[in-house]
Design a protein around this motif. Structure first.
Motif: not given
Length: 262
Positions: A16-18, A55-57, A89-90
């Motif tokens: 959820h945070a990612m 940013v997720m990594r 990511p997209i």
């Protein structure tokens, strides 16, 4: 509901945070004149794709440095780990750069190669599909696939006809001729609609693990079935030649019958 392997609460919280963090990166670029680059396979990529995955990594490395990562933009690390994150990511970059809402951020968590968590997040609308612990939700509400079983009443989606070679295109055309109507170019959003009960069949060809693995726990927990066009379960692999998602077993069997006869 079917109960699968457990997804640790800390991992669900991280997902959820990612998704939130990726959305913050993506939103400022939506419907702007963002530069579009071509990857080695000629598919489009933007700064938003790359920055969102980065940013997720970083968040995974900070919280679970022993976990593996498989991402669309920056490849793999520690893929033999017990826990592996799969990041897209997209999903639907062509839609994103066109200003369409038919895209999303996809996240999956694998335990020993099996998806135990799937998430699709639409950064603009805030819609978030989650599949974990045998339960599928959109936002906070549980969702279920359609109960339609007649093939001639079914709604069929696919992401991109150009992904089909000639034999698969012919097989898909036979299925499209058997259903109520067909729509194109919705990418991960179509999987969300399938889990929600809006559509009944989703057929794909020549796709990657990061396209499908985040969708599987959602669709399956909502009551759907995910196989290849021969009815075989999808294994943990870098890519999939064919994918068939159906709202229920009866519709799955009917679609397989057409795909295998064509």
């Amino acid at each position: 509901m079917n109960q699968g392997p457990t997804c640790p609460p800390a991992c669900l919280a991280l997902a959820h945070a990612m998704a939130d963090a990726a959305a913050q990166v993506i939103r400022p670029h939506f419907r702007t004149r963002i530069a579009i680059h071509a990857k080695a396979d000629a598919s489009p990529v933007t700064m938003a794709d790359r920055d969102a995955e980065a940013v997720m990594r970083r968040m995974i490395e900070a919280q679970f440095p022993d976990h593996g990562i498989r991402g669309e933009e920056f490849g793999t690390c520690r893929i033999d780990a017990e826990w592996v994150w799969v990041l897209d990511p997209i999903d639907g970059t062509k839609s994103f750069v066109s200003g369409s809402l038919a895209f999303g951020t996809q996240i999956a968590l694998l335990h020993c190669g099996k998806p135990v968590l799937g998430m699709i997040n639409q950064p603009i609308t805030g819609e978030r599909w989650v599949g974990a612990e045998g339960v599928a939700t959109l936002g906070r509400e549980p969702i279920r696939t359609s109960e339609r079983t007649a093939l001639d009443q079914a709604i069929l989606y696919t992401s991109a006809l150009e992904q089909f070679d000639r034999p698969r295109h012919d097989r898909f055309s036979a299925l499209a001729a058997s259903v109520r109507f067909t729509r194109l170019s919705h990418d991960c959003y179509a999987a969300g609609l399938l889990a929600l009960g809006g559509i009944d069949l989703l057929v794909e060809s020549d796709v990657f693990d990061y396209d499908i693995l985040p969708q599987m726990p959602i669709v399956q927990a909502a009551g759907g079935i995910v196989t290849d066009w021969e009815g075989r379960l999808l294994k943990d692999a870098p890519s999939y030649a064919t994918v068939l998602m159906a709202a229920n077993g009866e519709l799955h069997r009917a679609a397989l019958d057409v795909l295998c006869r064509a």
